[in-house]
Design an enzyme around this catalytic site. Structure first.
Site, mmCIF file in Angstrom:
data_model
loop_
_atom_site.group_PDB
_atom_site.id
_atom_site.type_symbol
_atom_site.label_atom_id
_atom_site.label_comp_id
_atom_site.label_asym_id
_atom_site.label_seq_id
_atom_site.Cartn_x
_atom_site.Cartn_y
_atom_site.Cartn_z
ATOM 1 N N HIS A 477 0.833 -1.207 0.000
ATOM 2 C CA HIS A 477 0.000 0.000 0.000
ATOM 3 C C HIS A 477 0.872 1.263 0.000
ATOM 4 O O HIS A 477 0.730 2.137 -0.854
ATOM 5 C CB HIS A 477 -0.922 -0.023 1.227
ATOM 6 C CG HIS A 477 -1.808 1.178 1.353
ATOM 7 N ND1 HIS A 477 -3.141 1.159 1.009
ATOM 8 C CD2 HIS A 477 -1.556 2.447 1.758
ATOM 9 C CE1 HIS A 477 -3.665 2.358 1.196
ATOM 10 N NE2 HIS A 477 -2.727 3.167 1.665
ATOM 11 N N GLU A 478 1.774 1.327 0.951
ATOM 12 C CA GLU A 478 2.603 2.535 1.063
ATOM 13 C C GLU A 478 3.520 2.682 -0.151
ATOM 14 O O GLU A 478 3.798 3.794 -0.589
ATOM 15 C CB GLU A 478 3.423 2.510 2.357
ATOM 16 C CG GLU A 478 2.582 2.516 3.639
ATOM 17 C CD GLU A 478 1.528 3.617 3.687
ATOM 18 O OE1 GLU A 478 1.727 4.668 3.057
ATOM 19 O OE2 GLU A 478 0.482 3.394 4.335
ATOM 20 N N HIS A 481 1.691 4.498 -2.870
ATOM 21 C CA HIS A 481 1.778 5.960 -2.703
ATOM 22 C C HIS A 481 3.154 6.444 -3.161
ATOM 23 O O HIS A 481 3.281 7.468 -3.818
ATOM 24 C CB HIS A 481 1.609 6.346 -1.229
ATOM 25 C CG HIS A 481 0.193 6.297 -0.732
ATOM 26 N ND1 HIS A 481 -0.835 6.964 -1.354
ATOM 27 C CD2 HIS A 481 -0.356 5.673 0.347
ATOM 28 C CE1 HIS A 481 -1.964 6.745 -0.676
ATOM 29 N NE2 HIS A 481 -1.697 5.969 0.349
ATOM 30 N N HIS A 484 3.475 6.699 -6.872
ATOM 31 C CA HIS A 484 2.731 7.862 -7.369
ATOM 32 C C HIS A 484 3.592 9.125 -7.223
ATOM 33 O O HIS A 484 3.626 9.981 -8.092
ATOM 34 C CB HIS A 484 1.445 8.000 -6.544
ATOM 35 C CG HIS A 484 0.334 8.731 -7.242
ATOM 36 N ND1 HIS A 484 -0.824 9.074 -6.599
ATOM 37 C CD2 HIS A 484 0.197 9.189 -8.504
ATOM 38 C CE1 HIS A 484 -1.624 9.703 -7.442
ATOM 39 N NE2 HIS A 484 -1.031 9.787 -8.604
HETATM 40 ZN ZN LIG Z 1 -2.995 5.255 1.881
#
Ligand SMILES: [Zn+2]
Length: 690
Positions: A477-478, A481, A484
């Protein structure tokens, strides 16, 4: 002596930064920025990108580059000196931000670029990302009331200030009411069913808090870990009912200390103020105001989205509740389930059906192998290569530093990876930016840098560090980010990476990447037993999948109840009738809830997300982002989870574009159509027809 936080053009010098550097550096940068801005505004027009917007961007970047390592150090190697220096800067930074946001001359200068006051039509010749920065800046200025006539502006300011006091009071009331209640038990039998870890916590609280009394016994509080433990494990039904009652009447007129801590009147006033603020800015209601900066277009669109999901999820939720009720009856439980029975029987059913625990999976997830697997997954998806680089100074010997190169061998980003929990490190997992990608005025390119932080359990004894599957998912998940932020090709920092990405779209890349923790082809790249090298057994894999969908219908309708309540409350506010908080909530529950709470339930009085946090008329964002990520992933399910073309499309249309385009446009460019809710419903097991 030079200050390492000033003019740093390379990576932060973590071996040199001390707490003494912090305040002087921030003071100096703020003073120099203020002077430069005042001078430029005094000079007057024409204002152009090059002579105004770019220097503004550069000044903001210099401040960010000084502050991001400070704020990071404060989170990961906290010390009393660091905290003092950090906290001394917070009001200075917030004053500076407010000052800029209220500076009408600054607003007029951006407006002049927009209107082409520099002669000719400069705005039309700017790149799309620069136009977007100007448009966002003007939008945010207008939303802060800078453009209003004097009288309205004064009113706006007064309302804002009252609102900020009320929301703080709301949060404090919840906190005070939470802290004020406790129950000390001396009879061990009443705690039957609770695990040792919970008993240890209750024991510790009793020793610490029961100052004047006997320090023996077990003290239950309303803090989340304590409340959740009782609801999930306590066999004593009356105890569960009592703790539930205390929890759901916090900060209300039916709870204790109602005179000091009742949030009822605060909710009324908060909603009235928001409605008036929205009106001053030209919106019909606060829901419209909230959506002005989000991906969703209108309250009607969000309502349709939520109602549609609710309709689809309701049958499964009702079926799950019936199953749970039958299970509870068979287990000698009550004839009719009450809210304080759900978590308790839910946990027993989960254990009976999926005897899978995070502990069983752990041997298959040694941390080093998982990290290598993650890099392999993103290599297959996006053609990027992640390599470790030695010799970079960090804040702790455990921290590692990596570089990302693309297919053409170009350096795209760098990141620090700090995985283990330790003392003086804030809990949780997050990605923070250290350096933004931007093209400098001299033509050189600034490469983005990220901080990736987790808090995984440090290894026990001689075993290598092993992760739970939850921890693996968190890491992915991290890192989503992080990609991105780092893979952006945008060269203007206001919209590069995650900057300027709408709140309800920013979780797309992160939740998207989590999907590869659930597919066999990806798990086979790294999930191997740390001693035997055996791949994850198929039975464990299937169990893991089934457990993922456990009670997903009930969870979905609960999230939808909160989302609908939040949106409708802000959309339908009418000064003539007031907020009708309870009435609205009751109405929505009749529509979507499967189990109705008792009359005394005042859930809303503790709903800090929307009354004290940033989620007002935005709670739906959780579900919205889940729909986007599930739908984006569904294209990979169709094309193959490592399809290179599909991976490249995601890279080019989403990851590289940051906030430079409307998120709906980007999503459609990748998916070829508008988002569909069906992939999420299938992921939750709510739709099974395919
Ligand atoms: Zn998040």
């Amino acid at each position: 002596m030079s200050n390492p936080l000033l003019n740093n053009t390379d990576l932060p010098a973590f071996d040199q930064i001390t707490s003494e550097h912090i305040e002087p550096a921030i003071d100096q940068i703020l003073a120099e920025n203020r002077a430069a801005i005042a001078q430029r505004l005094e000079q007057g027009g024409p204002f152009t990108w090059d002579n105004f917007a770019e220097p503004m961007d550069a000044m903001g970047d210099r401040l960010d580059r000084a502050w991001s390592p400070v704020s990071h150090l404060n989170a990961v190697v906290n010390s009393p000196e660091l905290r003092v220096a950090y906290e001394a800067c917070l009001p200075k930074l917030s004053d500076y931000a407010t000052e800029l946001g209220q500076n009408e001359a600054l607003f007029r200068a951006y407006e002049a670029i927009h209107q082409g006051d520099g002669g000719g039509d400069e705005f039309a010749t700017l790149s799309g990302e620069r136009r977007k920065v100007i448009e966002n800046t003007l939008r945010d200025f207008r939303l802060s009331g800078v453009d209003l006539p004097a009288e309205d502006k004064a009113r706006y300011k007064a309302l804002k200030s009252e609102l900020s006091q009320l929301t703080t009071k709301f949060a404090n009331n919840v906190l005070d009411a939470t802290n004020a209640w406790s129950l000390t038990l001396t009879d061990r039998n009443r705690l039957a069913g609770l695990p040792e870890s919970a008993l240890g916590m209750f024991r510790q609280t009793a020793e610490r808090e029961n100052q004047d009394e006997d320090k023996g016994g077990w003290r239950i509080s309303l803090a989340a870990p304590s409340f959740i433990a009782v609801m999930t494990y306590a066999e004593d039904r009356d105890l569960r009912a009592m703790v539930y009652h205390a929890f759901v009447t916090r900060a209300s007129e039916v709870g204790p200390h109602a005179r000091e801590w009742d949030n009822g009147p605060l909710m009324e006033r908060i909603l009235a103020i928001r409605h008036e603020l929205a009106g001053l800015l030209g919106f019909t209601n606060y829901a419209e105001r909230s959506l002005a900066t989000k991906m969703a277009d209108s309250p009607a669109q969000v309502l349709e989205f939520l109602n549609n999901l609710a309709e689809q999820a309701a049958p499964r939720a009702r079926q799950e509740l019936d199953e749970l009720a039958a299970f509870a009856r068979d287990a000698g439980g009550p004839d009719a389930l009450k809210p304080w029975d759900l978590a308790f029987y839910g946990e027993r059913l989960r254990q009976a059906r999926f005897d899978i625990s995070q502990e069983q999976l752990k041997p298959y997830f040694p941390a080093d192998r998982v990290v290598a697997g993650l890099f392999e997954v993103v290599n297959r998806l996006f053609g990027i290569r992640v390599t470790e680089r030695d010799g970079i100074t960090t804040w702790h010997p455990d921290v590692r530093f990596y570089e990302i190169h693309d297919r053409d061998g170009e350096l795209r980003g760098q990141f620090y990876l700090d995985l283990s929990a330790r003392q003086h490190k804030r809990g949780g997992a997050w990605m923070a930016d250290c350096v933004q990608r931007r093209r400098r005025a001299d033509g050189s390119l600034q490469i983005p840098v990220a901080f990736l932080t987790c808090n995984f359990t440090p290894p026990v004894g001689d075993e290598p560090p092993l992760l739970t599957h939850d921890e693996v998912t968190t890491l992915f998940h991290e890192f989503g980010h992080g990609l991105h932020h780092m893979l952006t090709k945008v060269e203007t920092s206001g919209v590069s990476g995650i900057n300027g990405v709408a709140w309800d779209a920013v979780e797309l890349p992160s939740q998207f990447l989590e999907n590869w923790c659930w597919v066999r082809e990806a798990l086979d790249l790294f999930a191997r037993h740390h001693q035997t090298g055996e791949a994850l057994p198929q039975t464990l894999f299937e169990n893991m999948q089934a457990a993922r969908q456990f009670q997903s219908g009930m969870q979905t309708v609960r999230q939808l109840e909160f989302s609908l309540f939040d949106l409708i409350l802000h959309q339908e506010y009418d000064p003539a009738t007031g907020a009708r908080v309870q009435e609205t909530l009751d109405r929505i529950r009749r529509q979507v809830a499967v189990l109705h709470p008792p009359e005394y339930n005042r859930f809303q009085n503790g709903f800090s997300h929307i009354f004290a946090g940033g989620y007002a008329a935005g709670y739906y964002s959780y579900k919205w982002a889940e729909v986007l990520s599930a739908d984006a992933f569904s294209r990979f399910e169709e094309d193959g989870v490592f399809n290179e073309r599909t991976g490249t499309d995601f890279l080019v249309h989403i990851l590289e574009r940051g906030g430079s385009e409307d998120p709906m446009t980007l999503f459609k460019a990748f998916r070829g159509r508008e988002p569909s809710i069906e992939p999420l419903l299938r992921q939750h097991g709510i739709l099974t027809d395919r």
